[in-house]
Design a protein around this motif. Structure first.
Motif, mmCIF file in Angstrom:
data_model
loop_
_atom_site.group_PDB
_atom_site.id
_atom_site.type_symbol
_atom_site.label_atom_id
_atom_site.label_comp_id
_atom_site.label_asym_id
_atom_site.label_seq_id
_atom_site.Cartn_x
_atom_site.Cartn_y
_atom_site.Cartn_z
ATOM 1 N N LEU A 164 0.834 -1.202 0.000
ATOM 2 C CA LEU A 164 0.000 0.000 0.000
ATOM 3 C C LEU A 164 0.870 1.254 0.000
ATOM 4 O O LEU A 164 0.547 2.245 -0.662
ATOM 5 N N THR A 165 1.981 1.228 0.726
ATOM 6 C CA THR A 165 2.912 2.354 0.731
ATOM 7 C C THR A 165 3.463 2.588 -0.675
ATOM 8 O O THR A 165 3.500 3.726 -1.165
ATOM 9 N N ASP A 166 3.891 1.518 -1.340
ATOM 10 C CA ASP A 166 4.426 1.632 -2.694
ATOM 11 C C ASP A 166 3.368 2.142 -3.666
ATOM 12 O O ASP A 166 3.651 2.999 -4.522
ATOM 13 N N LEU A 167 2.170 1.617 -3.549
ATOM 14 C CA LEU A 167 1.098 2.009 -4.454
ATOM 15 C C LEU A 167 0.725 3.479 -4.254
ATOM 16 O O LEU A 167 0.555 4.229 -5.224
ATOM 17 N N THR A 168 0.593 3.895 -2.998
ATOM 18 C CA THR A 168 0.277 5.296 -2.702
ATOM 19 C C THR A 168 1.353 6.220 -3.262
ATOM 20 O O THR A 168 1.047 7.261 -3.865
ATOM 21 N N THR A 169 2.613 5.832 -3.087
ATOM 22 C CA THR A 169 3.724 6.647 -3.580
ATOM 23 C C THR A 169 3.720 6.721 -5.094
ATOM 24 O O THR A 169 3.955 7.793 -5.680
ATOM 25 N N THR A 170 3.463 5.605 -5.755
ATOM 26 C CA THR A 170 3.445 5.577 -7.222
ATOM 27 C C THR A 170 2.335 6.457 -7.777
ATOM 28 O O THR A 170 2.545 7.226 -8.723
ATOM 29 N N ILE A 171 1.136 6.357 -7.182
ATOM 30 C CA ILE A 171 0.024 7.206 -7.622
ATOM 31 C C ILE A 171 0.360 8.677 -7.379
ATOM 32 O O ILE A 171 0.100 9.540 -8.232
ATOM 33 N N PHE A 172 0.964 8.958 -6.239
ATOM 34 C CA PHE A 172 1.365 10.335 -5.925
ATOM 35 C C PHE A 172 2.352 10.863 -6.963
ATOM 36 O O PHE A 172 2.206 11.986 -7.453
ATOM 37 N N PHE A 173 3.373 10.075 -7.296
ATOM 38 C CA PHE A 173 4.348 10.480 -8.307
ATOM 39 C C PHE A 173 3.647 10.821 -9.624
ATOM 40 O O PHE A 173 3.928 11.853 -10.247
#
Length: 332
Positions: free
Chosen positions: A223-232
């Motif tokens: 979830l951390t990786d996914l949130t960061t990717t969407i944010f980027f």
């Protein structure tokens, strides 16, 4: 300058031992947001509008960068006075949460009691959003209507809400001057449709990202990786659309006719965060968890857009998201 000066005075009061009611950075976030939503609502809305407007010029972006540098510096100084809360994952995220919460909650036009209940997690936003889940949506999708929506989005992205008018829309779409009023009774109703379309585009992007994961079995790191990717992606690829989207969003705080699509988007985002977090943490969570992640994501996104943050600065966001998710996971 007034906001920064108020924080400087707070530092002096804390150092002198004067009772302030502020014992942590969370307390400070609560106090500033509550005042911004109620006592200083007009000034706060004006700040939100101006910082988005500033993102459209080099000088405005530099002013925004200066403001954030000063805000981070002063919050760091306050953190040092409050039990040493100056870690990498505490200062910038606290500032971002303030900005995110103000943008999120201004359209609700809350009084002090309602704002306090929402900020403390004792009530949900839906309790104070006078709208059904699908209110304000129009299923008509004629070619001309869609062309006008696309033109309105282009005007919003390129120039901002003030550029959207019947004349500008008809000229850009190659239609008669009377055509927009046939499909949209007011200019605000055209912007309302454009706002919903922008939200639907963003929602589709988020869904595409989630398809790569089994959300029923998602782990915290995923979830951390996914949130960061969407944010980027939202900060670097879709920054112009987000600038347009949130310009109409904050304008709705003063324009009731723009509020239905904004509240629709707000509640959809809130409930999506709540579902995702509950699945990942394998237990039901109160509204404060979704509020924390939604405000942090939005605040960081706005900071990145209005300051044109570097890739290095944006890269720090993963640590901020990870810290927030870990904090939620520790909650009983």
């Amino acid at each position: 300058q007034a906001y920064l000066s108020d924080l400087e005075r707070l530092i002096l009061r804390i150092r002198s031992g004067t009772p302030t009611g502020i014992g942590s950075l969370d307390d400070l976030v609560f106090r500033i947001v509550l005042n911004g939503l109620t006592k200083y609502r007009d000034q706060s809305i004006a700040w939100c509008e101006l910082i988005l407007l500033g993102a459209r010029s080099r000088s405005g972006r530099e002013l925004a960068r200066q403001w954030y540098r000063e805000a981070d510096r002063i919050w760091h100084a306050i953190g040092e006075e409050l039990r040493g809360e100056t870690g990498l994952h505490s200062i910038a995220p606290a500032v971002d949460r303030v900005v995110g919460l103000l943008f999120m909650l201004h359209p609700l036009r809350l009084d002090q009691e309602a704002a306090s209940l929402i900020l403390s997690g004792k009530a949900g936003m839906r309790d104070y959003a006078p709208i059904s889940a699908d209110e304000g949506r129009d299923e008509e999708t004629s070619g001309t209507r869609q062309a006008l929506i696309d033109v309105a989005i282009d005007l919003l992205v390129r120039e901002g809400p003030s550029a959207v008018s019947y004349q500008a829309a008809s000229l850009k779409a190659g239609l008669s001057r009377s055509a927009p009023s046939y499909h949209f009774p007011t200019v605000d109703s055209l912007m309302e449709a454009a706002q919903l379309a922008l939200f639907d585009r963003a929602k589709s992007r988020y869904r595409d990202a989630f398809r790569a994961f089994d959300t029923a079995r998602m782990e915290l790191d995923e979830l951390t990786d996914l949130t960061t990717t969407i944010f980027f992606s939202e900060a670097m690829v879709h920054s112009d659309e987000n600038l347009a989207f949130y310009s109409v969003w904050i304008r709705s705080a003063e324009r009731p006719e723009l509020r239905p699509p904004v509240l629709t988007a707000l509640l959809d985002m809130q409930e999506s965060w709540a579902r995702t977090l509950s699945r990942t943490m394998h237990r039901p969570l109160d509204t404060s968890a979704a509020l924390l992640m939604q405000s942090l994501f939005l605040g960081k996104l706005l900071r990145a857009i209005v300051t044109t943050s570097s890739v290095g600065e944006i890269a720090r966001s993963r640590g901020h998201f990870a810290a927030a998710l870990a904090e939620i996971n520790r909650q009983p």
